[in-house]
Write a protein that holds these residues in place. Structure first.
Motif, short mmCIF file in Angstrom:
data_model
loop_
_atom_site.label_atom_id
_atom_site.label_comp_id
_atom_site.label_asym_id
_atom_site.label_seq_id
_atom_site.Cartn_x
_atom_site.Cartn_y
_atom_site.Cartn_z
N VAL A 209 -0.01 -17.79 -7.68
CA VAL A 209 -1.42 -18.35 -8.53
C VAL A 209 -0.65 -19.65 -9.25
O VAL A 209 -1.55 -20.62 -8.96
CB VAL A 209 -1.65 -17.55 -9.32
N TRP A 210 0.47 -19.77 -9.61
CA TRP A 210 1.00 -21.04 -10.29
C TRP A 210 0.83 -22.31 -9.44
O TRP A 210 1.21 -23.30 -9.92
CB TRP A 210 2.12 -20.87 -11.15
N ALA A 211 0.99 -22.02 -8.38
CA ALA A 211 1.18 -23.20 -6.99
C ALA A 211 -0.31 -23.51 -6.58
O ALA A 211 -0.02 -24.32 -5.59
CB ALA A 211 2.25 -22.73 -6.11
N ILE A 212 -1.23 -22.66 -6.88
CA ILE A 212 -2.41 -23.00 -6.18
C ILE A 212 -3.37 -24.17 -6.69
O ILE A 212 -3.65 -23.96 -7.85
CB ILE A 212 -3.39 -21.93 -6.02
N GLY A 213 -3.20 -25.29 -6.22
CA GLY A 213 -4.24 -26.59 -6.89
C GLY A 213 -3.31 -27.13 -7.83
O GLY A 213 -4.17 -28.11 -8.53
N THR A 214 -2.34 -26.84 -8.20
CA THR A 214 -1.58 -27.28 -9.50
C THR A 214 -0.63 -28.63 -9.13
O THR A 214 -0.10 -29.24 -9.85
CB THR A 214 -0.83 -26.31 -9.96
N GLY A 215 -0.29 -28.78 -7.62
CA GLY A 215 0.74 -29.79 -7.22
C GLY A 215 2.02 -29.15 -7.32
O GLY A 215 2.81 -29.64 -6.40
N LYS A 216 2.15 -27.97 -7.80
CA LYS A 216 3.45 -27.23 -7.96
C LYS A 216 3.63 -26.54 -6.50
O LYS A 216 2.57 -26.08 -6.30
CB LYS A 216 3.61 -26.34 -8.96
N VAL A 217 4.92 -26.31 -6.09
CA VAL A 217 5.03 -25.71 -4.91
C VAL A 217 6.21 -24.71 -5.14
O VAL A 217 7.16 -25.23 -5.52
CB VAL A 217 5.04 -26.50 -3.74
N ALA A 218 6.25 -23.57 -4.55
CA ALA A 218 7.38 -22.86 -4.55
C ALA A 218 8.39 -23.56 -3.72
O ALA A 218 8.07 -24.08 -2.59
CB ALA A 218 7.20 -21.34 -3.80
N THR A 219 9.78 -23.50 -3.85
CA THR A 219 10.80 -24.19 -3.18
C THR A 219 10.92 -23.38 -1.82
O THR A 219 10.54 -22.18 -1.88
CB THR A 219 12.27 -24.24 -3.92
N PRO A 220 11.40 -23.92 -0.86
CA PRO A 220 11.41 -23.09 0.62
C PRO A 220 12.26 -21.78 0.03
O PRO A 220 11.97 -20.78 0.63
CB PRO A 220 12.15 -24.11 1.41
N ALA A 221 13.43 -22.02 -0.65
CA ALA A 221 14.34 -20.83 -0.99
C ALA A 221 13.32 -19.93 -1.62
O ALA A 221 13.43 -18.48 -1.60
CB ALA A 221 15.37 -21.20 -1.95
N GLN A 222 12.73 -20.24 -2.81
CA GLN A 222 11.90 -19.33 -3.42
C GLN A 222 10.70 -18.62 -2.58
O GLN A 222 10.58 -17.22 -2.76
CB GLN A 222 11.20 -19.98 -4.54
N ALA B 10 1.59 -32.40 4.03
CA ALA B 10 2.13 -32.56 5.09
C ALA B 10 3.77 -32.83 4.67
O ALA B 10 4.58 -32.58 5.40
CB ALA B 10 1.63 -33.82 5.62
N ALA B 11 4.04 -33.38 3.64
CA ALA B 11 5.14 -33.80 3.23
C ALA B 11 6.11 -32.49 2.80
O ALA B 11 7.19 -32.48 3.08
CB ALA B 11 5.15 -34.44 1.66
N ASN B 12 5.71 -31.29 2.50
CA ASN B 12 6.34 -30.25 2.27
C ASN B 12 6.45 -29.19 3.40
O ASN B 12 7.41 -28.25 3.13
CB ASN B 12 6.26 -29.58 0.91
N SER B 13 5.14 -29.21 4.19
CA SER B 13 5.11 -28.04 5.17
C SER B 13 6.38 -27.89 6.18
O SER B 13 6.61 -26.94 6.70
CB SER B 13 4.00 -28.44 5.93
N ARG B 14 6.97 -29.24 6.46
CA ARG B 14 7.85 -29.29 7.66
C ARG B 14 9.01 -28.43 7.24
O ARG B 14 9.71 -27.46 7.84
CB ARG B 14 8.21 -30.38 8.12
N GLU B 15 9.37 -28.73 6.05
CA GLU B 15 10.87 -27.76 5.47
C GLU B 15 10.22 -26.31 5.39
O GLU B 15 11.48 -25.36 5.46
CB GLU B 15 11.34 -28.45 3.93
N LEU B 16 9.17 -26.05 4.63
CA LEU B 16 8.95 -24.74 4.60
C LEU B 16 8.62 -23.77 5.71
O LEU B 16 9.01 -22.89 5.72
CB LEU B 16 7.42 -24.60 3.96
N ALA B 17 8.50 -24.47 6.63
CA ALA B 17 8.27 -24.15 8.12
C ALA B 17 9.46 -23.69 8.90
O ALA B 17 9.47 -22.91 9.70
CB ALA B 17 7.56 -24.83 9.17
N THR B 18 10.79 -24.02 8.32
CA THR B 18 12.04 -23.87 8.80
C THR B 18 12.60 -22.40 8.34
O THR B 18 13.42 -21.90 9.00
CB THR B 18 13.11 -24.97 8.53
N GLN B 19 11.84 -21.92 7.38
CA GLN B 19 12.40 -20.58 6.85
C GLN B 19 11.87 -19.37 7.66
O GLN B 19 10.83 -19.41 8.13
CB GLN B 19 11.74 -20.46 5.46
N PRO B 20 12.98 -18.35 7.73
CA PRO B 20 12.93 -17.48 8.99
C PRO B 20 11.59 -16.49 8.74
O PRO B 20 11.01 -16.07 9.47
CB PRO B 20 14.15 -16.83 8.93
N ASP B 21 11.20 -16.20 7.58
CA ASP B 21 10.32 -15.45 7.17
C ASP B 21 8.78 -15.80 6.83
O ASP B 21 7.81 -15.40 6.53
CB ASP B 21 10.54 -14.41 6.00
#
Length: 250
Positions: free
Chosen positions: A166-179, A213-224
């Motif tokens: 919830v803290w990342a929705i519409g806030t500009g914050k995003v969980a790191t790929p690891a999180q 678009a800026a963070n989606s490619r790295e997030l997409a590399t995560q296996p789960d």
């Protein structure tokens, strides 16, 4: 078999018929990978006209459906009615509805069952608040939310789980790929323990929360991480890049 990537666009209460048709035109003309399932969720008023205009490899979703199939529920739309007009998907349990309309876990669970019983596929949203994250209760919260749904379901084959902190929705914050990967992995482990190995392996778990678009490619590399539920960025041309995030050649 590998899980097919999934990208949903939740337009929320945004747009006019004219502006949303402009977004559809952009999608219709874009080069989109066939390796990703694509769904857009406009406001309910625009579901049918946009469905009629949209290319056939993109599906539409409602943003909500009531838990009864019919009755004296002014202002609500049932999953049965959505199915009747050819809407194949619905978003259930988004945190904004949990907060603004006090949708408790058991209500979300019953809505999910009603949608599946009506023949719809469900994007089931779960996620923790900032306070719950800071209190180290993330896994406890998502497992609680999923357990409520588990009590109602026998078949998970038409469910996509959307983990949206919830803290990342519409806030500009995003969980790191690891999180994000950590929580997705724990969700899959919960499914294996609580439901079955088959559900754990085959259920898609997608991420939502200020995806761009800026963070989606790295997030997409995560296996789960099997895709995204996108909010504000789905209203912009960059949504095309998010859809294609898993396929670098595009």
């Amino acid at each position: 078999m590998a899980r097919k990537f999934f990208v949903g666009g939740n337009f929320k209460m945004n747009g006019t018929l004219s502006s949303l048709k402009g977004i559809v035109n952009t999608l219709n003309e874009a080069k989109l990978t066939s390796e990703t399932d694509i769904v857009i969720a406009p406001p309910s008023l625009y579901l049918i006209p946009l469905k009629e205009q949209l290319r056939k490899d993109i599906a539409v979703a409602a943003q909500n459906a009531y838990l009864a199939s019919s009755g004296a529920y002014t202002g609500e739309i049932s999953a049965t009615q959505l199915h009747d007009v050819g809407i194949p998907w619905v978003i259930i349990g988004h945190s904004e509805r949990r907060a603004l309309f006090f949708e408790a876990d058991d209500v979300v669970a019953k809505k999910t069952k009603a949608a599946l019983d009506a023949g719809l596929s469900v994007i089931l949203c779960i996620g923790e608040t900032l306070q719950e994250r800071e209190d180290d209760k993330t896994i406890e919260v998502v497992e609680r939310q999923l357990t409520a749904v588990k009590k109602e379901l026998k078949d998970w084959s038409k469910v996509v789980i959307a983990y949206e902190p919830v803290w990342a929705i519409g806030t500009g914050k995003v969980a790191t790929p690891a999180q994000a990967q950590e929580v997705h992995h724990k969700i899959r482990a919960w499914a294996q323990k609580s439901i079955s190995q088959d559900v754990a392996e085959n259920t898609r778990v997608i991420y939502g929360g200020s995806v761009t678009a800026a963070n989606s490619r790295e997030l997409a590399t995560q296996p789960d991480i099997d895709g995204f539920l996108v909010g504000g960025a789905s209203l912009k041309p960059e949504f095309v890049d998010i859809i294609n995030a898993k396929v670098s050649k595009l």
